[in-house]
Scaffold this motif. Structure first.
Motif, PDB file in Angstrom:
ATOM      1  N   GLY A  18       0.724  -1.377   0.178  1.00 43.39           N
ATOM      2  CA  GLY A  18      -0.399  -0.366   0.189  1.00 43.39           C
ATOM      3  C   GLY A  18       0.874   1.318   0.092  1.00 43.39           C
ATOM      4  O   GLY A  18       0.394   2.355   0.629  1.00 43.39           O
ATOM      5  N   ASN A  19       2.063   1.148  -0.407  1.00 42.27           N
ATOM      6  CA  ASN A  19       2.814   2.201  -0.442  1.00 42.27           C
ATOM      7  C   ASN A  19       2.891   3.203  -1.099  1.00 42.27           C
ATOM      8  O   ASN A  19       1.913   2.942  -1.930  1.00 42.27           O
ATOM      9  N   VAL A  20       3.425   4.468  -1.208  1.00 38.67           N
ATOM     10  CA  VAL A  20       3.354   5.655  -2.476  1.00 38.67           C
ATOM     11  C   VAL A  20       3.308   5.539  -3.889  1.00 38.67           C
ATOM     12  O   VAL A  20       4.255   4.260  -3.949  1.00 38.67           O
ATOM     13  N   SER A  21       2.725   6.901  -4.398  1.00 42.14           N
ATOM     14  CA  SER A  21       2.841   6.170  -5.421  1.00 42.14           C
ATOM     15  C   SER A  21       3.147   7.813  -5.948  1.00 42.14           C
ATOM     16  O   SER A  21       4.471   8.759  -5.344  1.00 42.14           O
ATOM     17  N   GLY A  22       4.115   7.455  -7.733  1.00 39.91           N
ATOM     18  CA  GLY A  22       4.772   8.914  -8.548  1.00 39.91           C
ATOM     19  C   GLY A  22       3.863   9.305  -9.864  1.00 39.91           C
ATOM     20  O   GLY A  22       2.790   8.394  -9.335  1.00 39.91           O
ATOM     21  N   ILE A  23       4.324  10.447  -9.348  1.00 40.36           N
ATOM     22  CA  ILE A  23       3.434  10.828 -10.918  1.00 40.36           C
ATOM     23  C   ILE A  23       4.186  11.413 -11.776  1.00 40.36           C
ATOM     24  O   ILE A  23       5.569  11.752 -10.958  1.00 40.36           O
ATOM     25  N   PHE A  24       3.517  11.809 -12.811  1.00 41.37           N
ATOM     26  CA  PHE A  24       4.663  12.026 -14.174  1.00 41.37           C
ATOM     27  C   PHE A  24       2.778  13.561 -14.444  1.00 41.37           C
ATOM     28  O   PHE A  24       1.935  13.436 -14.062  1.00 41.37           O
ATOM     29  N   VAL A  25       4.198  14.882 -14.530  1.00 40.19           N
ATOM     30  CA  VAL A  25       3.316  15.878 -15.053  1.00 40.19           C
ATOM     31  C   VAL A  25       4.180  16.834 -16.184  1.00 40.19           C
ATOM     32  O   VAL A  25       5.144  17.248 -15.946  1.00 40.19           O
ATOM     33  N   ASN A  26       3.517  16.688 -17.718  1.00 36.51           N
ATOM     34  CA  ASN A  26       4.779  16.685 -18.303  1.00 36.51           C
ATOM     35  C   ASN A  26       5.133  17.946 -18.075  1.00 36.51           C
ATOM     36  O   ASN A  26       3.932  19.357 -18.059  1.00 36.51           O
ATOM     37  N   LYS A  27       6.024  19.172 -18.569  1.00 39.62           N
ATOM     38  CA  LYS A  27       7.002  19.841 -18.398  1.00 39.62           C
ATOM     39  C   LYS A  27       5.948  20.988 -18.553  1.00 39.62           C
ATOM     40  O   LYS A  27       6.154  22.649 -18.426  1.00 39.62           O
ATOM     41  N   LYS A  28       4.878  21.162 -19.562  1.00 38.84           N
ATOM     42  CA  LYS A  28       4.755  22.019 -20.638  1.00 38.84           C
ATOM     43  C   LYS A  28       3.202  22.381 -19.486  1.00 38.84           C
ATOM     44  O   LYS A  28       3.156  23.561 -19.482  1.00 38.84           O
ATOM     45  N   TYR A  29       2.743  21.961 -18.404  1.00 37.39           N
ATOM     46  CA  TYR A  29       2.290  21.956 -17.679  1.00 37.39           C
ATOM     47  C   TYR A  29       3.078  22.975 -16.261  1.00 37.39           C
ATOM     48  O   TYR A  29       2.305  23.301 -14.667  1.00 37.39           O
ATOM     49  N   HIS A  30       4.395  23.161 -16.574  1.00 40.04           N
ATOM     50  CA  HIS A  30       4.828  23.672 -15.248  1.00 40.04           C
ATOM     51  C   HIS A  30       4.915  24.838 -14.767  1.00 40.04           C
ATOM     52  O   HIS A  30       5.040  25.807 -15.808  1.00 40.04           O
ATOM     53  N   GLY A  31       4.469  25.565 -13.568  1.00 40.44           N
ATOM     54  CA  GLY A  31       4.743  27.294 -13.228  1.00 40.44           C
ATOM     55  C   GLY A  31       3.507  27.943 -13.961  1.00 40.44           C
ATOM     56  O   GLY A  31       3.761  28.805 -13.730  1.00 40.44           O
ATOM     57  N   LYS A  32       2.859  27.037 -13.650  1.00 35.23           N
ATOM     58  CA  LYS A  32       1.689  28.170 -14.266  1.00 35.23           C
ATOM     59  C   LYS A  32       0.740  27.526 -13.213  1.00 35.23           C
ATOM     60  O   LYS A  32       0.156  27.215 -12.013  1.00 35.23           O
ATOM     61  N   LYS A  33       0.416  28.984 -12.719  1.00 37.67           N
ATOM     62  CA  LYS A  33      -0.563  29.453 -11.171  1.00 37.67           C
ATOM     63  C   LYS A  33      -2.023  29.504 -11.722  1.00 37.67           C
ATOM     64  O   LYS A  33      -3.063  29.190 -11.031  1.00 37.67           O
ATOM     65  N   ASP A  34      -2.063  29.471 -13.379  1.00 38.32           N
ATOM     66  CA  ASP A  34      -3.813  29.300 -12.948  1.00 38.32           C
ATOM     67  C   ASP A  34      -3.880  27.977 -14.207  1.00 38.32           C
ATOM     68  O   ASP A  34      -5.619  28.104 -14.198  1.00 38.32           O
ATOM     69  N   ILE A  35      -3.503  27.133 -13.786  1.00 36.22           N
ATOM     70  CA  ILE A  35      -4.103  26.025 -14.398  1.00 36.22           C
ATOM     71  C   ILE A  35      -4.671  24.799 -12.620  1.00 36.22           C
ATOM     72  O   ILE A  35      -4.182  25.728 -11.657  1.00 36.22           O
ATOM     73  N   PRO A  36      -5.785  24.834 -13.053  1.00 41.83           N
ATOM     74  CA  PRO A  36      -6.741  24.708 -11.888  1.00 41.83           C
ATOM     75  C   PRO A  36      -5.983  23.006 -11.519  1.00 41.83           C
ATOM     76  O   PRO A  36      -5.160  22.048 -12.064  1.00 41.83           O
ATOM     77  N   ARG A  37      -5.609  23.076  -9.852  1.00 42.82           N
ATOM     78  CA  ARG A  37      -5.230  21.770  -9.026  1.00 42.82           C
ATOM     79  C   ARG A  37      -5.517  22.437  -7.640  1.00 42.82           C
ATOM     80  O   ARG A  37      -5.197  23.367  -7.429  1.00 42.82           O
ATOM     81  N   PHE A  38      -5.428  21.463  -6.686  1.00 45.21           N
ATOM     82  CA  PHE A  38      -5.878  21.348  -5.259  1.00 45.21           C
ATOM     83  C   PHE A  38      -4.122  21.458  -4.712  1.00 45.21           C
ATOM     84  O   PHE A  38      -3.575  20.922  -5.252  1.00 45.21           O
ATOM     85  N   GLU A  39      -3.866  22.824  -4.008  1.00 44.56           N
ATOM     86  CA  GLU A  39      -3.188  23.006  -3.720  1.00 44.56           C
ATOM     87  C   GLU A  39      -2.713  22.873  -2.050  1.00 44.56           C
ATOM     88  O   GLU A  39      -3.319  22.757  -1.238  1.00 44.56           O
ATOM     89  N   GLY A  40      -1.125  22.350  -1.575  1.00 47.71           N
ATOM     90  CA  GLY A  40      -0.798  22.630  -0.737  1.00 47.71           C
ATOM     91  C   GLY A  40       0.819  22.789  -0.336  1.00 47.71           C
ATOM     92  O   GLY A  40       0.651  23.416  -0.787  1.00 47.71           O
TER      93      GLY A  40
END
Length: 424
Positions: free
Chosen positions: A251-273
């Motif tokens: 049950g251990n942790v998961s990995g994610i991939f997010v394409n570089k083109k979506y990095h650094g965007k403040k306007d992308i919908p995203r739950f943040e913490g």
């Protein structure tokens, strides 16, 4: 290569296997005084022996440093996840900045859907495979309902053709084309959990993007098992668990991939913490969220480092060996297992006891439909030291993971299986 179903031949393959020593890196359960033959690395990988050391490091730092372990441990906890990024990127074919480790698989898929399932009245449909892993089905249906749509209208399942046990790429492409400008998202399991089929991710991703949709992949059965080139294929996002072929613990942790083109965007919908905000200013407790300039912007909470430790231990093994060597052994091992099954089928003298429903596009796993056999055969295997996986109605899933499976074990399994059929 001309295979032989003999112990001597299997041992000769082991003698030529440059990964054979890695079997000693793992801890095996014991049944009847013998180490088991372990076929369920597609469900839970064996424990790497070095995992204990990595966990103990954190426990000792916790004992000796307490809260100061966040900054003063040998591997400080506050950026512990960064140690996993580079070796993990190699496994999934990504840039290091495109991957991170957090949460668990279905949680991460929900988080990623916030960014990549943004339906409109016109473009709201999701394409997935028929009978996807149940957690994916539940996740997709709940996301669709959350956005006010009916799953019966919004979820388009790609079906197998009648009488076939696999999906055809041309059928996936036709479904994408026919869904057209109603298509918001393609989200498929890169390797199907039931039949072990590897989807043509590159071709499907290209078609989905051409249709104007986002494309993501659930790589639960793919990460650490098959060749992945997520960056080069221009995949939008992906997620995977770490406890199957990557041996990080139950049950251990998961990995994610997010394409570089979506990095650094403040306007992308995203739950943040907190843990997604810029590292340099994180402890200034600023009121405004400043996203990390990489996949870490999707992190929400601080890292559960005790969970990360065995994952890092396993990744050191992947980094030592490399996916190319693992895949080369995987292919030979799985081919030999298929040969053993067909040979035992002939020796039994009953036509087609074993029907392998996994197509040639496969990784470690062979899913075998047992004609005329039932659960008693599975029980016999388990009682005789072969740990495998049963799926209704009559399928045994066999996954000989190349890190810790030998060719002699494939021969030995065949003999146990033959005896079990003749006695049951």
């Amino acid at each position: 290569m001309q295979f032989k179903n003999t112990r001597e031949f299997a041992r000769s393959l082991d003698a030529q296997d440059r990964l054979t020593s890695y079997k000693e890196e793992f801890i095996f359960p014991v049944i009847n005084g013998k180490k088991v033959i372990y076929f369920t690395g597609n469900s839970l990988g064996l424990q790497p022996k070095r995992a204990q050391k990595y966990v103990n490091e954190i426990m000792n730092d916790w004992a000796g440093l307490a809260v100061e372990g966040h900054f003063k441990a040998e591997k400080p906890w506050w950026d512990y996840h960064e140690h996993l990024v580079r070796p993990l990127a190699k496994v999934v074919g990504a840039l290091p900045e495109e991957v991170t480790v957090m949460n668990t698989l279905t949680v991460n898929l929900h988080f990623l859907m916030v960014s990549f399932y943004r339906p409109t009245k016109k473009r709201f449909k999701i394409i997935c495979e028929e009978k996807a892993f149940p957690s994916d089905q539940y996740m997709l249906a709940s996301q669709v309902r959350f956005h006010g749509f009916d799953p019966k209208d919004a979820i388009v399942e790609i079906k197998k053709r009648e009488g076939e046990n696999f999906w055809r790429t041309e059928d996936v492409l036709k479904t994408i084309e026919s869904t057209g400008d109603e298509l918001a998202l393609v989200l498929i399991g890169g390797v199907n959990y039931y039949n072990g089929q590897v989807f043509d991710m590159e071709t499907i991703t290209k078609a989905g993007k051409k249709a104007g949709a986002f494309v993501g992949w659930d790589l639960a059965h793919a990460a650490g098992n098959i060749t992945l080139q997520l960056h080069d294929w221009d995949v939008d996002f992906a997620a995977w668990c770490s406890y199957k072929y990557m041996n990080s613990g139950p049950g251990n942790v998961s990995g994610i991939f997010v394409n570089k083109k979506y990095h650094g965007k403040k306007d992308i919908p995203r739950f943040e913490g907190w843990w997604g905000t810029k590292k340099e200013t994180r402890f200034l407790m600023e009121p405004e969220f400043e996203p990390m300039p990489n996949a870490e912007a999707w992190q929400v909470s601080n890292a559960p480092v005790i969970s990360f430790a065995p994952y890092l231990a396993s990744l050191t093994l992947f980094d030592e060996v490399g996916m190319e060597a693992l895949i080369a052994k995987r292919d030979l091992l799985t081919s030999y297992l298929e040969f053993v099954l067909k040979t035992i089928d002939d020796e039994i003298g009953i036509n087609d006891v074993f029907e392998i429903i996994t197509p040639p596009e496969r990784g470690c796993q062979l899913s075998v439909f047992l004609h005329g056999q039932g659960k008693p055969l599975f029980d016999y295997l388990m009682e005789n030291g072969v740990i495998t996986d049963w799926r209704e109605p009559n399928v045994i899933r066999l996954a000989p993971a190349p890190f810790y499976t030998s060719f002699e074990e494939m021969y030995e399994f065949g003999q146990i299986l033959k005896k079990g059929i003749l006695e049951n």
